[in-house]
Design a protein around this motif. Structure first.
Motif, PDB file in Angstrom:
ATOM      1  N   LYS A  21       0.861  -1.328  -0.102  1.00  0.00           N
ATOM      2  CA  LYS A  21       0.013  -0.093  -0.161  1.00  0.00           C
ATOM      3  C   LYS A  21       0.798   1.153  -0.022  1.00  0.00           C
ATOM      4  CE  LYS A  21      -4.042  -0.055   1.582  1.00  0.00           C
ATOM      5  NZ  LYS A  21      -5.167  -0.037   1.215  1.00  0.00           N
ATOM      6  N   SER A  25      -3.949   3.843  -1.297  1.00  0.00           N
ATOM      7  CA  SER A  25      -4.023   3.006  -2.599  1.00  0.00           C
ATOM      8  C   SER A  25      -3.312   1.841  -2.530  1.00  0.00           C
ATOM      9  CB  SER A  25      -3.829   3.833  -3.722  1.00  0.00           C
ATOM     10  OG  SER A  25      -4.789   5.149  -3.876  1.00  0.00           O
ATOM     11  N   THR A  26      -3.567   0.899  -3.306  1.00  0.00           N
ATOM     12  CA  THR A  26      -2.504  -0.210  -3.446  1.00  0.00           C
ATOM     13  C   THR A  26      -1.606   0.116  -4.678  1.00  0.00           C
ATOM     14  OG1 THR A  26      -3.745  -1.295  -5.377  1.00  0.00           O
ATOM     15  CG2 THR A  26      -4.388  -1.802  -3.023  1.00  0.00           C
TER      16      THR A  26
END
Length: 76
Positions: A21, A25-26
């Motif tokens: 992460k 967000s990834t």
């Protein structure tokens, strides 16, 4: 203004066995966003009004002799 900008802290983490992460967000989401921006046509972002300059030499101009660079390495 530039002098009013502040540093940003973006947490980067990966829980053991979990997703990588960046902020909230990834990694895949961030990478997809970067790719979308990189693949946008440059002309759409900033249209140019300049006429292209000719790059070919005049037809009556003599061609220059090629540059010869001697190979100083010994091969065996």
């Amino acid at each position: 203004a530039f002098d009013q900008l502040q540093d940003a802290d973006i947490p980067i983490e990966r829980i053991h066995g979990g997703a990588f992460k960046i902020g909230k967000s990834t990694f895949e989401e961030v990478f997809a966003t970067v790719l979308k921006q990189a693949l946008k046509p440059a002309a759409a972002a900033s249209p140019s009004t300049e006429k292209p300059h000719p790059t070919l030499p005049a037809a009556d101009k003599p061609k220059a002799a090629p540059v010869v660079v001697p190979d100083m390495q010994t091969r065996g």
